[in-house]
Design an enzyme around this catalytic site. Structure first.
Site, PDB file in Angstrom:
ATOM      1  CE1 TYR A 172      -3.639  -2.469   0.511  1.00 12.12           C
ATOM      2  CE2 TYR A 172      -4.669  -0.398   1.157  1.00 12.12           C
ATOM      3  CZ  TYR A 172      -4.773  -1.710   0.762  1.00 12.12           C
ATOM      4  OH  TYR A 172      -6.019  -2.260   0.625  1.00 12.12           O
ATOM      5  CE  LYS A 182       1.344 -17.573  -2.590  1.00  9.72           C
ATOM      6  NZ  LYS A 182       0.465 -18.761  -2.709  1.00  9.72           N
ATOM      7  CG  ASP A 190      -2.649 -20.026  -1.408  1.00  8.92           C
ATOM      8  OD1 ASP A 190      -2.137 -20.037  -0.262  1.00  8.92           O
ATOM      9  OD2 ASP A 190      -2.176 -20.677  -2.355  1.00  8.92           O
ATOM     10  CG  ASP A 201      -8.243  -4.428   1.367  1.00 10.72           C
ATOM     11  OD1 ASP A 201      -9.188  -3.870   1.965  1.00 10.72           O
ATOM     12  OD2 ASP A 201      -8.145  -4.450   0.124  1.00 10.72           O
ATOM     13  CG  ASP A 214     -13.979  -6.491   1.693  1.00 11.64           C
ATOM     14  OD1 ASP A 214     -13.765  -5.732   2.667  1.00 11.64           O
ATOM     15  OD2 ASP A 214     -14.402  -6.076   0.592  1.00 11.64           O
TER      16      ASP A 214
HETATM   17  C1  IPM Z   1     -10.578  -0.832   3.707  1.00 15.20           C
HETATM   18  C2  IPM Z   1     -10.756  -0.205   2.349  1.00 15.20           C
HETATM   19  C3  IPM Z   1      -9.570   0.715   2.078  1.00 15.20           C
HETATM   20  C4  IPM Z   1      -8.339  -0.152   2.039  1.00 15.20           C
HETATM   21  C5  IPM Z   1      -9.691   1.590   0.837  1.00 15.20           C
HETATM   22  C6  IPM Z   1     -10.942   2.427   0.849  1.00 15.20           C
HETATM   23  C7  IPM Z   1      -8.476   2.467   0.643  1.00 15.20           C
HETATM   24  O1  IPM Z   1     -10.909  -1.181   1.380  1.00 15.20           O
HETATM   25  O2  IPM Z   1     -10.535  -0.079   4.703  1.00 15.20           O
HETATM   26  O3  IPM Z   1     -10.516  -2.050   3.786  1.00 15.20           O
HETATM   27  O4  IPM Z   1      -7.997  -0.722   0.991  1.00 15.20           O
HETATM   28  O5  IPM Z   1      -7.695  -0.263   3.073  1.00 15.20           O
HETATM   29 MG    MG Z   2     -11.050  -3.155   2.139  1.00 15.78          MG
END
Ligand code: IPM
Ligand code: MG
Length: 357
Positions: free
Chosen positions: A138, A189, A221, A245, A249
């Protein structure tokens, strides 16, 4: 307790508005919170031609904690990368050294049927992902665009972690696990990446200082697969910025909806930025349909981690459970045939449950 409130874009203003109702009630009840609002993301760009205006960063620095909604929207998609709304979030994380991101994925029993996974797979789910937040690909340099020797355009980024960066996030991982079921899975990884080989070495070395925590290592993975195969096999996960990240999700879907998941991003002294892990959802913005619970639960995390008021955190969490138990469901967590309430009605129900305690 000074809180900088940064609603951002899209549904950000609506969900943060519900959290503000809750803070107003707490203030009424004698909890000494002060709030001040500032723009970030696309709203920052509109107000000051920058996703993280100087005045917003100054307010966040002066505050004890930051509550953030979400950023981004189609209007800003064509801006150059350094002016995109996401840079507001990334910039504030970096500027405030918020390196430790805690993302709990907890399944409320009332929502077992809301997950796309079978209820028996997700029942009792209780995971915390500890994601490193200010390093990795990042922020790694060099990055950018250049020409190859053959004259083709190429884009490139740099994945990197230093030993001190790995150590400090690993410590948060071990200490988080220590307060839970004492099982820590470090995700990397290391079969491919040098960064991950170092990561694994450092985490393994540190484990000697936490003999009460059982450490295991998993490739990312495989972790992605195990999260949907047997999510209850996990207790605490520690991982880098990019893997965290993606996995957070994925974990959100186990809990029924990404609209339920709060997060805390902490510096070394407990100052924190609190935000739902979902985005600005431009498609439903302004329609009073977004789920405000991830934001409200982020306020609970704020009381626990920054203000050392677990009593207030527990009251907020109990109020959320109360609203769910009464059968209130926003569209994202409703089953077919269930009545659906809007953002404001859900916020009001949590406030009412808090008042009734
Ligand atoms: C998160 C989001 C952010 C990230 C974006 C909005 C920059 O996806 O907080 O997970 O990638 O960290
Ligand atoms: Mg995110």
């Amino acid at each position: 307790m000074k809180i900088a409130i940064l609603p951002g874009d899209g549904i950000g203003t609506e969900i943060v508005g519900e959290a503000q109702k809750l803070l107003a009630l707490l203030r009424e009840q004698g909890v000494a919170v002060e709030t001040e609002i500032a723009p970030i993301g696309g709203a920052g760009y509109d107000a000051a031609r920058h996703p993280l205006p100087d005045a917003t960063l100054a307010l966040a620095r002066a505050a004890d904690a930051v509550l953030l909604g979400a950023v981004g929207g189609p209007r800003y998609d064509t801006l150059p990368r350094e002016l995109r709304p996401e840079q507001g979030i990334l910039g504030i994380r970096k500027a405030l050294s918020l390196f430790a991101n805690l993302r709990p994925a907890l399944l409320y029993p009332e929502l077992a049927a809301a997950s796309t996974l079978k209820p028996e797979v997700v029942a009792g789910l209780d995971i915390v992902i500890v994601r490193e937040l200010t390093g990795d690909i990042y922020f790694g340099e060099p990055r950018g665009r250049r020409k190859t020797a053959a004259g083709d355009d190429e884009g490139f980024d740099t994945m990197r972690y230093s030993v001190p960066e790995i150590e400090r996030i690993a410590r948060v991982g071990f200490e988080t696990a220590r307060k839970r079921a004492r099982r820590l899975t470090s995700v990397d990884k290391a079969n491919v990446l040098d960064t991950s080989i170092l990561w694994r070495e450092v985490v393994t070395r540190l484990a000697a200082q936490y003999p009460d925590v059982t450490l295991s290592h998993m490739y990312v993975d495989n972790a992605a697969m195990q999260l949907v195969r047997n999510p209850r096999g996990f207790d605490t996960i520690v991982t880098g910025n990019l893997f965290g990240d993606i996995l957070s999700d994925e974990a959100s879907m186990l809990a029924g909806s990404i609209g339920m998941l709060p997060s805390a991003s902490l510096d070394a002294n407990g100052k924190g930025l609190y935000e739902p892990i979902h985005g600005s959802a431009p498609d439903i913005a302004g329609k009073n349909v977004a789920n405000p619970l991830a934001t409200i639960l982020s306020v609970a995390m704020m009381f626990r981690h920054t203000f050392a008021r677990p009593d207030v955190a527990e009251r907020i969490e109990a109020a959320v459970r109360g609203a769910l138990r009464q059968g209130l469901r926003t569209a994202d967590i409703a089953q077919p045939g269930e009545a659906v309430v809007g953002t404001r009605a859900m916020g009001d129900a949590v406030v009412a449950a808090l008042r009734a305690q």
